[in-house]
Design an enzyme around this catalytic site. Sequence first.
Site, short mmCIF file in Angstrom:
data_model
loop_
_atom_site.label_atom_id
_atom_site.label_comp_id
_atom_site.label_asym_id
_atom_site.label_seq_id
_atom_site.Cartn_x
_atom_site.Cartn_y
_atom_site.Cartn_z
N MET A 204 53.36 -13.02 61.56
CA MET A 204 53.70 -13.55 60.47
C MET A 204 54.42 -12.48 59.27
SD MET A 204 50.26 -15.61 59.50
CE MET A 204 50.15 -17.13 59.94
N GLY B 23 52.35 -13.97 44.41
CA GLY B 23 52.48 -15.30 43.54
C GLY B 23 51.20 -15.55 42.92
N ASP C 203 50.77 -9.37 54.71
CA ASP C 203 52.34 -9.17 54.75
C ASP C 203 52.74 -7.81 54.43
OD1 ASP C 203 52.72 -12.64 53.38
OD2 ASP C 203 52.18 -11.90 55.55
N VAL D 257 33.55 -5.43 43.90
CA VAL D 257 33.96 -5.59 42.61
C VAL D 257 32.37 -6.11 42.01
CG1 VAL D 257 34.69 -7.59 40.85
CG2 VAL D 257 36.20 -6.42 42.57
N GLY E 252 48.46 -11.99 46.82
CA GLY E 252 49.66 -11.55 46.59
C GLY E 252 50.39 -11.73 45.25
N ASP F 75 53.79 -6.91 51.53
CA ASP F 75 54.83 -6.95 50.87
C ASP F 75 54.84 -7.13 49.40
OD1 ASP F 75 55.10 -10.74 50.71
OD2 ASP F 75 53.29 -9.46 50.56
O1 F6P Z 1 51.20 -14.67 52.96
C1 F6P Z 1 50.30 -14.65 54.29
C2 F6P Z 1 50.77 -15.62 55.26
O2 F6P Z 1 50.01 -15.52 56.44
C3 F6P Z 1 52.21 -15.34 55.72
O3 F6P Z 1 52.29 -14.19 56.57
C4 F6P Z 1 52.52 -16.62 56.30
O4 F6P Z 1 53.85 -17.07 56.39
C5 F6P Z 1 51.64 -17.70 55.38
O5 F6P Z 1 50.65 -16.85 54.81
C6 F6P Z 1 51.12 -18.82 55.97
O6 F6P Z 1 50.74 -19.65 54.82
P1 F6P Z 1 49.72 -20.90 55.37
O7 F6P Z 1 48.45 -20.20 55.57
O8 F6P Z 1 49.72 -21.71 54.16
O9 F6P Z 1 50.13 -21.60 56.39
#
Ligand code: F6P
Length: 323
Positions: free
Chosen positions: A170, A104, A128, A23, A102, A130
């Site tokens: 995860m 969110g 993820d 970027v 992601g 996702d």
């Molecule tokens: O979204 C990425 C991720 O690693 C998920 O796979 C996992 O559930 C979450 O983040 C963990 O979040 P944190 O880093 O806030 O514990």
Amino acid sequence: MKKIAVLTSGGDAPGMNAAIRAVVKSCLHYGIVPVGIRDGFDGLINGWYDEMDYPAVNNIIHLGGTILGSARSEAFRTKEGRAKVVANFQQHGIEGLIVIGGDGSFTGAHVLSQEMELKVIGLPGTIDNDLYGTEATIGYDTALNTVMQAVDKIRDTASSHNRIFFVEVMGRDAGFLALNSAIAVGAESVLIPETVTDIDQLVSDIKQQNKGKRSSIIIVAEGDDAGGALDIMKQVRPHFPNYDLRATVLGHIQRGGSPTYYDRQLATRAGVKAVELLKDGASHLMVGIRADEMVTVPLKEAIEKQAIPDVSKEKLIDVLRTK
Ligand code: F6P
């Protein structure tokens, strides 16, 4: 388009730095001022803005994590918090925003763009995988390889002690990491949120496979409906009185590490594409990849629609299970 801001948000992912690099360098190539926002949406509100130059992104393509930092922000959920962002952007003359994160994170950018004149592009940065509309997210390939290498090590010790291991990976509410790593490590079973877990069937599968093998590896997605690796192990243990059962939660090692070739090229291509989209006046899109082509997806679709793994792959695990 004179000034573009870039931020990383949500869980960090290997390849985010390659995307930041692309970027920044693309902006400089096109005569656009790149502005790095530190610590995600917190930085947006607090004005932690740094104009970036070539030295700022030298020698980072291979680094895991994100040099900009990432943070979830409660303040951003408030209109007052977002009003500070609007004021900051107007003060700095920022016309475009690239969010690497992601769904969110994309939601936050979308809300912001409804409250001010701002063009936004999302880059899918999460281990993820996702996100709807892209075959891969930045960080997913590296995380898969991390899981594969970790489980290979667990297989060594499981075989040495004739043990049954439950390994939790995860993926939040998605089973991409679990399903595809299970195939790559020759797991005897895999449990994912997208299909209902039947503990009796799992017990039967483990009993069946254990006849000819000195170890069993069951990959458990952290979001599985029957619980995590420890929960599953406790439910299964009574059926195997003569076996050692162990559980390993891989945890945050899945988020680190130097990005693989695949993630570096994906992040680089996506970063350049994002700047070119903004330069040409586009907005409210996520950049993705399909059949090795860079594609765009309406940001709202990326936010609202769900990405589902190919659950038919579970049949592979059944066919390959030792009988
Ligand atoms: O979204 C990425 C991720 O690693 C998920 O796979 C996992 O559930 C979450 O983040 C963990 O979040 P944190 O880093 O806030 O514990």
